[in-house]
Design an enzyme around this catalytic site. Structure first.
Site, PDB file in Angstrom:
ATOM      1  N   GLY A 294       0.818  -1.206   0.000  1.00  0.00           N
ATOM      2  CA  GLY A 294       0.000   0.000   0.000  1.00  0.00           C
ATOM      3  C   GLY A 294       0.848   1.250   0.000  1.00  0.00           C
TER       4      GLY A 294
ATOM      5  CB  SER B  57       0.928  -5.207  -3.559  1.00  0.00           C
ATOM      6  OG  SER B  57       0.105  -4.096  -3.789  1.00  0.00           O
TER       7      SER B  57
ATOM      8  CG  ASP C 150     -12.982 -23.994 -17.988  1.00  0.00           C
ATOM      9  OD1 ASP C 150     -11.773 -24.279 -17.942  1.00  0.00           O
ATOM     10  OD2 ASP C 150     -13.819 -24.480 -17.199  1.00  0.00           O
TER      11      ASP C 150
ATOM     12  CG  ASP D 298      -6.983 -24.636 -20.041  1.00  0.00           C
ATOM     13  OD1 ASP D 298      -7.810 -25.534 -20.262  1.00  0.00           O
ATOM     14  OD2 ASP D 298      -7.010 -23.932 -19.009  1.00  0.00           O
TER      15      ASP D 298
ATOM     16  CG  LEU E  13      -9.341 -30.329 -17.937  1.00  0.00           C
ATOM     17  CD1 LEU E  13      -9.907 -31.662 -18.425  1.00  0.00           C
ATOM     18  CD2 LEU E  13      -8.355 -30.563 -16.779  1.00  0.00           C
TER      19      LEU E  13
ATOM     20  CG  ASP F 152      -9.526 -26.870 -15.410  1.00  0.00           C
ATOM     21  OD1 ASP F 152      -9.920 -25.838 -15.988  1.00  0.00           O
ATOM     22  OD2 ASP F 152      -8.322 -27.104 -15.193  1.00  0.00           O
TER      23      ASP F 152
ATOM     24  CG  ASP G  80      -3.642  -7.968  -9.216  1.00  0.00           C
ATOM     25  OD1 ASP G  80      -4.348  -7.026  -8.806  1.00  0.00           O
ATOM     26  OD2 ASP G  80      -2.473  -8.133  -8.858  1.00  0.00           O
TER      27      ASP G  80
ATOM     28  CG  HIS H 278      -3.551  -7.142  -5.164  1.00  0.00           C
ATOM     29  ND1 HIS H 278      -2.630  -6.967  -6.165  1.00  0.00           N
ATOM     30  CD2 HIS H 278      -3.150  -6.343  -4.142  1.00  0.00           C
ATOM     31  CE1 HIS H 278      -1.719  -6.088  -5.781  1.00  0.00           C
ATOM     32  NE2 HIS H 278      -2.011  -5.702  -4.553  1.00  0.00           N
TER      33      HIS H 278
END
Length: 583
Positions: free
Chosen positions: A126, A218, A299, A302, A304, A306, A475, A512
């Site tokens: 932060g 971060s 989904d 790639d 598969l 999953d 993120d 994040h």
């Protein structure tokens, strides 16, 4: 008389106490003494004036083996842990006064009795302003670096959230009005703290560490990148997770998101905007619908289906939007379990990232987040579902953009509403210019002080430094697309050989630094040690899903970009051994 700041949990030898408090202990501790006595001898220690880092130890505290210590969790909160026997030092640089504030760099160093000959710098988070616990939090691991017997340092980057806090001038970000304090926050405090910590390590153990490591996420990831780019001589291995290396520009994206999502709750013709209602822009069911649309679209890319999206480049706007449009509310009226066109438009605007008036990108785009229904995603963008936690994009991003990331700084009135009004009324062309501006008394722009996005790692590479960058696909604060663009630029600079010393590991579904439907448990430090000390480059990181995910115990390999985890076609699809990292 030299003041004695030593505290003991067990009674130390009376003679040692007397000598320490009279200030007659020798410059270096006696290495025949016990670790308790060595710790006592560190009280009030300061380096010779000829060294590059001036500071003084203010407290030396010895902790016996198994003594309960309060340490912080990466998800927030604390827990009690029994740490190895160690000496805890708290030190600070000479204080200075500026604009009615007292500034100094404070740091904490833990020195284990059973030392593994390694030093680890723990990154901040932060706006910093917190000395940190110096336990060496390892993102994705169950233990800490101090428990692995590393000497660990943490620091506050030159300002203190408790004492440097003026509600009428940016609150905890009042330091932004002082050029030196802003520079310390951006990078300047890092080398001074590291140099001080390494000097104390030599004093305590009588030798320097064999290896030096950095771990942060971060803002801590930004600090790791700053070390690699500005001070490459210090660390052998740097783990810079979810790096905020473009913090000022990412703050533009936070303001852009606030404006985009505010349109979902705006009543036509109504005056003003009530930020306390921003959490109603999407309910939990609606965000689950968005996640379902993303999975339906991407989904299987790639190899598969999953519940995880690994092949990110194939997850295009066109494919996702086709699925989202199938979830639009019927013409008869909006309900709580479908999506309005306005909600979809807000998502598209957010994913595109901030643009200037000429259509130029001011930050970067975002991948469609498969973890969008996670509380760890929504709390940044629109706040917690119950409205109790305001959007972090507003309360952190708004104040940081106005003060820390702009020249000259603007100190906004306190409270989420004032910050949100600033974000919504922003002229993005002007705001982007202020990120790059220089104006007295500032001799550097916020971008020069704080960014760490350079692809010039020549010196770090030359000293055989190694860099790992884990980053969550979902993120909500720093765009994984921006991190991958940075790596592509680095790879071109290195003629396709950047992977010999730097690797990015996307984490599907992770938000994040942690959280989200993802395999977030992995030991990046062990992999880094193997790379630095044994020359075994990490071709994959073994990761597992925790109890808060849809698939507790699932394992997957995290693959170095641009490779993707692909199912081999046989074997248990819940086990990493049945996946290969491939293009």
């Amino acid at each position: 008389m030299t003041r004695c700041f030593v505290r003991y949990k067990q009674r130390p030898p009376a003679a040692a106490v007397l000598l320490a408090c009279l200030g007659v202990i020798a410059t270096a501790p006696s290495f025949g003494a016990s670790f308790e006595q060595r710790c006592l001898a560190m009280a009030d220690k300061a380096p010779p004036s000829s060294t590059s880092s001036t500071f003084r130890v203010r407290q030396a505290i010895y902790h016996a083996e198994g003594e309960p210590q309060e340490i912080r969790l990466e998800q927030g909160g604390t827990h009690m842990a029994k740490l190895p026997a160690h000496c805890e030092l708290i030190a600070e640089t000479p204080a200075r006064q500026a604009d009615g504030q007292r500034y100094a760099i404070r740091f904490r160093l833990r020195l284990p009795s059973d030392w593994n000959n390694r030093f680890l710098f723990q990154g901040g988070g932060g706006s910093n302003g917190d000395i940190g616990d110096a336990t060496g939090k390892l993102y994705g691991a169950d233990d800490t670096a101090i428990e692995r017997h590393y000497a660990v340092l943490s620091q506050d980057s030159g300002h203190d959230n408790a004492s440097n806090n003026d509600p009428l001038r940016g609150g905890q970000m009042v330091f932004a009005s002082d050029p030196a304090a802003r520079s310390d926050y951006g990078h300047a405090s890092l080398k001074r703290s590291a140099d001080a910590g390494l000097w104390l390590v030599r004093q305590y153990y009588g030798q320097k560490p064999r290896y030096n490591y950095f771990v942060g996420c971060s803002k801590g990831g930004q600090e790791g990148m700053a070390f690699a780019q500005r001070y490459p001589e210090i660390f052998d291995g740097i783990i810079a997770s979810a790096p905020g290396f473009a913090l000022p520009k990412a703050a533009l994206a936070e303001a852009w998101d606030t404006r985009a999502f505010s349109r979902v709750i705006q009543t036509p013709g109504a005056a003003g905007f009530d930020v306390s209602r921003l959490h109603t822009a999407f309910n939990g069911v609606q965000l689950k619908l968005v996640r379902e649309a993303i999975l339906d679209a991407c989904d299987a890319d790639d190899g598969l289906r999953d519940g995880m999206v690994a092949d990110l480049d194939r997850c295009t706007d066109r494919k996702v939007l086709a699925q989202l449009r199938g979830k639009i509310c019927p013409a008869s009226g909006a309900t709580a379990d479908c999506l309005s066109p306005t909600q979809i438009d807000a998502l598209v605007e957010s994913m595109r990232g901030p643009l200037g008036s000429a259509g130029q990108a001011l930050y970067n785009r975002w991948f469609w987040p498969s973890g969008i229904d996670s509380p760890a995603w929504r709390v940044w963008k629109i706040g917690s579902e119950d409205g109790q936690v305001p959007p972090l994009n507003v309360v952190l991003g708004g104040q940081a953009l106005a003060s820390v990331f702009s020249t000259p700084p603007v100190m906004l009135p306190p409270g989420p509403q004032a910050l949100a009004d600033y974000q919504i009324g922003l002229d993005f062309d002007s705001a982007a210019a202020k990120v790059q501006a220089v104006a007295a008394p500032f001799r550097h722009s916020a971008w020069e002080d704080i960014s760490a996005r350079s692809t010039d790692l020549t010196r770090f590479k030359a000293r055989h430094g190694r860099l790992m960058v884990p980053h969550g696909e979902s993120d909500p604060v720093f765009s994984l697309a921006d991190t991958l663009d940075w790596f592509d630029q680095l790879n071109r600079r290195e003629h396709g050989r950047a992977g010999e010393f730097a690797r990015v590991f996307p984490v599907p579904g992770m938000c994040h630094c942690s959280g989200g439907p993802a395999t977030t448990e992995f030991d990046s430090l062990a992999a880094m040690v193997d790379w630095v000390e044994h020359g075994r480059a990490p071709d994959r990181l073994e990761a597992s899903a925790g109890p808060g995910t849809p698939w507790p115990g699932r394992t997957r390999p995290l693959c170095p970009y641009p490779e993707v985890a692909r199912y081999r076609g046989n074997g248990d699809p819940e086990k990493a051994e049945n996946f290969a990292c491939a293009l």
